[in-house]
Design a protein around this motif. Sequence first.
Motif, PDB file in Angstrom:
ATOM      1  N   CYS A  34       1.357  -2.698   0.283  1.00 32.68           N
ATOM      2  CA  CYS A  34       2.723  -3.206   1.061  1.00 32.68           C
ATOM      3  C   CYS A  34       3.819  -2.202   0.862  1.00 32.68           C
ATOM      4  O   CYS A  34       4.076  -1.931   0.130  1.00 32.68           O
ATOM      5  CB  CYS A  34       2.778  -4.436   0.710  1.00 32.68           C
ATOM      6  SG  CYS A  34       4.311  -5.309   1.687  1.00 32.68           S
ATOM      7  N   PHE A  36       6.599  -3.036   1.804  1.00 31.60           N
ATOM      8  CA  PHE A  36       7.962  -3.606   1.570  1.00 31.60           C
ATOM      9  C   PHE A  36       8.074  -3.842   0.149  1.00 31.60           C
ATOM     10  O   PHE A  36       9.345  -3.404  -0.430  1.00 31.60           O
ATOM     11  CB  PHE A  36       8.082  -4.625   2.321  1.00 31.60           C
ATOM     12  CG  PHE A  36       8.193  -4.736   3.995  1.00 31.60           C
ATOM     13  CD1 PHE A  36       9.077  -4.379   4.283  1.00 31.60           C
ATOM     14  CD2 PHE A  36       7.014  -5.262   4.411  1.00 31.60           C
ATOM     15  CE1 PHE A  36       8.983  -4.187   6.064  1.00 31.60           C
ATOM     16  CE2 PHE A  36       6.702  -4.862   5.842  1.00 31.60           C
ATOM     17  CZ  PHE A  36       7.932  -4.495   6.547  1.00 31.60           C
ATOM     18  N   CYS A  37       7.131  -4.152  -0.512  1.00 35.60           N
ATOM     19  CA  CYS A  37       7.354  -4.643  -1.959  1.00 35.60           C
ATOM     20  C   CYS A  37       6.183  -3.738  -2.869  1.00 35.60           C
ATOM     21  O   CYS A  37       6.460  -3.678  -4.124  1.00 35.60           O
ATOM     22  CB  CYS A  37       7.003  -6.024  -2.310  1.00 35.60           C
ATOM     23  SG  CYS A  37       5.326  -6.508  -1.711  1.00 35.60           S
ATOM     24  N   LYS A  39       3.199  -4.013  -3.314  1.00 33.96           N
ATOM     25  CA  LYS A  39       2.046  -4.803  -4.165  1.00 33.96           C
ATOM     26  C   LYS A  39       0.648  -4.127  -3.478  1.00 33.96           C
ATOM     27  O   LYS A  39       0.496  -4.001  -2.171  1.00 33.96           O
ATOM     28  CB  LYS A  39       2.317  -6.181  -3.848  1.00 33.96           C
ATOM     29  CG  LYS A  39       0.861  -6.814  -4.310  1.00 33.96           C
ATOM     30  CD  LYS A  39       1.016  -8.491  -4.003  1.00 33.96           C
ATOM     31  CE  LYS A  39      -0.075  -9.441  -4.281  1.00 33.96           C
ATOM     32  NZ  LYS A  39      -0.300  -9.301  -5.717  1.00 33.96           N
ATOM     33  N   HIS A  51      -0.885 -11.682   2.915  1.00 35.20           N
ATOM     34  CA  HIS A  51       0.245 -11.171   2.133  1.00 35.20           C
ATOM     35  C   HIS A  51       1.749 -11.189   2.824  1.00 35.20           C
ATOM     36  O   HIS A  51       2.710 -11.590   2.223  1.00 35.20           O
ATOM     37  CB  HIS A  51       0.328  -9.830   1.389  1.00 35.20           C
ATOM     38  CG  HIS A  51       1.369  -9.297   0.449  1.00 35.20           C
ATOM     39  ND1 HIS A  51       1.895  -9.943  -0.510  1.00 35.20           N
ATOM     40  CD2 HIS A  51       1.953  -8.278   0.605  1.00 35.20           C
ATOM     41  CE1 HIS A  51       2.993  -9.333  -1.105  1.00 35.20           C
ATOM     42  NE2 HIS A  51       3.099  -8.317  -0.095  1.00 35.20           N
ATOM     43  N   CYS A  62       4.920 -12.168   0.589  1.00 31.39           N
ATOM     44  CA  CYS A  62       5.958 -10.885   0.325  1.00 31.39           C
ATOM     45  C   CYS A  62       7.357 -11.483   0.416  1.00 31.39           C
ATOM     46  O   CYS A  62       7.591 -11.762   1.556  1.00 31.39           O
ATOM     47  CB  CYS A  62       5.432  -9.616   1.147  1.00 31.39           C
ATOM     48  SG  CYS A  62       6.747  -8.310   0.942  1.00 31.39           S
ATOM     49  N   ASN A  63       7.951 -11.283  -0.701  1.00 30.76           N
ATOM     50  CA  ASN A  63       9.189 -11.895  -0.445  1.00 30.76           C
ATOM     51  C   ASN A  63      10.396 -11.002   0.112  1.00 30.76           C
ATOM     52  O   ASN A  63      11.500 -11.183   0.406  1.00 30.76           O
ATOM     53  CB  ASN A  63       9.997 -12.130  -2.139  1.00 30.76           C
ATOM     54  CG  ASN A  63       9.079 -13.164  -2.757  1.00 30.76           C
ATOM     55  OD1 ASN A  63       8.705 -14.211  -1.628  1.00 30.76           O
ATOM     56  ND2 ASN A  63       8.846 -13.205  -3.842  1.00 30.76           N
ATOM     57  N   GLN A  64      10.089  -9.662   0.440  1.00 31.30           N
ATOM     58  CA  GLN A  64      10.733  -8.384   0.988  1.00 31.30           C
ATOM     59  C   GLN A  64      10.519  -8.343   2.532  1.00 31.30           C
ATOM     60  O   GLN A  64      11.340  -7.295   2.935  1.00 31.30           O
ATOM     61  CB  GLN A  64      10.870  -7.217   0.045  1.00 31.30           C
ATOM     62  CG  GLN A  64      11.103  -7.401  -1.296  1.00 31.30           C
ATOM     63  CD  GLN A  64      11.219  -6.143  -2.040  1.00 31.30           C
ATOM     64  OE1 GLN A  64      11.176  -4.972  -1.517  1.00 31.30           O
ATOM     65  NE2 GLN A  64      11.011  -6.342  -3.442  1.00 31.30           N
ATOM     66  N   CYS A  65       9.741  -8.852   3.082  1.00 31.52           N
ATOM     67  CA  CYS A  65       9.114  -8.686   4.266  1.00 31.52           C
ATOM     68  C   CYS A  65      10.309  -9.315   5.159  1.00 31.52           C
ATOM     69  O   CYS A  65      10.842 -10.430   4.909  1.00 31.52           O
ATOM     70  CB  CYS A  65       7.857  -9.264   4.525  1.00 31.52           C
ATOM     71  SG  CYS A  65       7.413  -9.198   6.196  1.00 31.52           S
TER      72      CYS A  65
END
Length: 699
Positions: A34, A36-37, A39, A51, A62-65
């Motif tokens: 990913c 963004f994060c 992962k 994800h 994904c918490n940063q998306c």
Amino acid sequence: MTSVEKSTSTSPRRDPGWKYCHLQDPNNKHNVVCNFCGKVTKGGVYRAKQHIVGGFRNTTKCNQCPAHVHEEIKEYMLRKSKGNARTNIHEIDAFDEDDVDDTEVQSHGKRASSSQNSNQITTKRAKQRAFVDLHFTPNLEKVVQDKREGKMKQAAISETCKKELRDKAYREIAKWFYDAGISFNAAKLESFSLAVEAIGQYGPGMKPPSYDELRGPLLRKEVDHTKELVQSHEEDWAKHGCSILSNRWRDSVSNRDIMSFFVSSPKGVVFIRSIDVSNNVKNANGLLHVLDQMVEEIGETNVIQVVTDNTSDYVAMAKLLEAKRPHLYWMPCAAHCLDFVLEDIGNLPLVHRTLNEAVFLNGYIQNRTGMVNMMKQCTRGRDLPRFTVPRFAAAFLTLQSLHHQKSNLRKMFTSEEWSKSKWAKKQAGKRAANIVLMPKFWENAIDVLKIIGPLVRVLRLVDGEEKPTMGYIYEAMRRAKNATARSFKENEEKYGHIFDIINNRWACQLNHPLYAAGHFLNPEFFYSNPKIRQDEVVVRGLYECIERLVPSLELQDKIIDELALYKNAEGLFGMEMAKRKRNKKAPAEWWRFFGLSTPNLQKFAVRVLSLVCSASSCERDLKIFKRLHSKRRNRLAQERLNDLVFVKYNRALMRRHNWRDAIDPVLLNDIDDDNEWLVDMEPSGGRFELVYYRRRSRV
């Protein structure tokens, strides 16, 4: 160009997911990173999109998306799944062409053959269908209920196509019933319908559970599930209180004394366990230890009463238990006490002789097939009942049935077919004929029905499981005595000795403060009978219950203060709606609706009025235990036997509780009315004779 889109903007792939992720290793098509994060997800770009979107069980979100990326990918995935019936974001696991890209290229860089590719796609789709079938098949209970209500009827053409398959399945199920010797009543169980529906949802090729799976892991899973259901009752025990019910019986297979324990509350009755008490069978201290442990397990603050047999060892144990646990009661089973009342009455010469003659006559006819056929010709195909309950009430019901068929039995024993039969010439046959043709027998039968009839109605009331009866037994006994007195036209010489028997048993076994408190708190009787508030015995019983069941002196005072509102019908008690519902709702339910003006008294009243009076639920355990622990299975391990009884009994109890009606009140009209055995007249021997009109009996 942003760092997010580096290395992917020039990708020839059309999937927008590649804009926000990249391969960890160009030679590995499955591990995707990913942007963004950071992962790493394994499963190609499709898993990476899951994800980014979130809401899938296969990977974390994904918490940063950014929000706009989340919406873009989500919209793309929904669009890709269009045409599928499953469009919910939690149900999307559809086939994606980019996943095929990852599996089409072999490790040598060559594209797989078309046949290999086709097989891989078919296998993947099959796996995806299996996943969806596992998590999104319809609820079994709802499907079965809809079928019963006709909401899931298939089209006529589908019915025609499936008829042959259905008939074949029916035949195989029937063969299994015949081979295993299973009772046909098993087909009436809802669990049977659920099992058939579950097999149908699985489809062809299902492997049946093995012998070891049934007695091992599957049984343990069902035990765990049943324990979860039992635990759901614990909140109700704490809120409304509960009763511990116990019964002791002899296991003839293993020659052990078994004690069974149940807990009854407004939510239903649950079976806890059965234990071996062979060493404590006549020991009051031993019984105390066993019952005290059960009270401790359930919680002393939750237990209002312990209901057991009323034998001498239990009576001795009760004194020790109430001394050790000062805030609960021991109660003798009301059904057993009434059995003793009926047995005492049955020992009277007139009653004993009449019932013996009735039992002999019934047995003589039932044990001879030719006699049964002859009787059915006179009764239009109706048979005499066969009672297997080992109680005095069975003899009474036999007499009741014979009296109902009186004219038909006389017709049979005076017919030409009887006079020419071989039975008419034998001594037993002559005795049977004399009983039927003797007027004195029928006169005595009427007197016995007058005496016993109302008491059997009370027994049926307290022995049932449909509704709590704590608020009714006091009034039911009063009405039973009044009905008996009226049936003898208040001639005390004919029923005085019967009342002496009832009063003696009541004084030593049934005269309990809980019965008095239930009578006082039942709005149907309290407001219709002004004498109740002046009855010292009833009021004393109420006050004794408050003192014992409510440990806090402050709460006791509040309850006494709130009693004034109830007595004067003030607050919500005085509303017209509350007045109309006094005899239309069960007492505990009435208090839940209209007792808010007196919260402390309301809680106390609901706890008392929700109690049962008998431990009759325990007796059904004996039948289940014997069925599971036959001589052929006497080597069954004790732990496994307990598990089987635990599962089977609690499932049966929950079915019965779901069928019952706990909202409507108990009706005492059949006890209060004139003795129901005597509601019509017919001429007999030159005089008019009272005739019993038969109602359905539940005993």
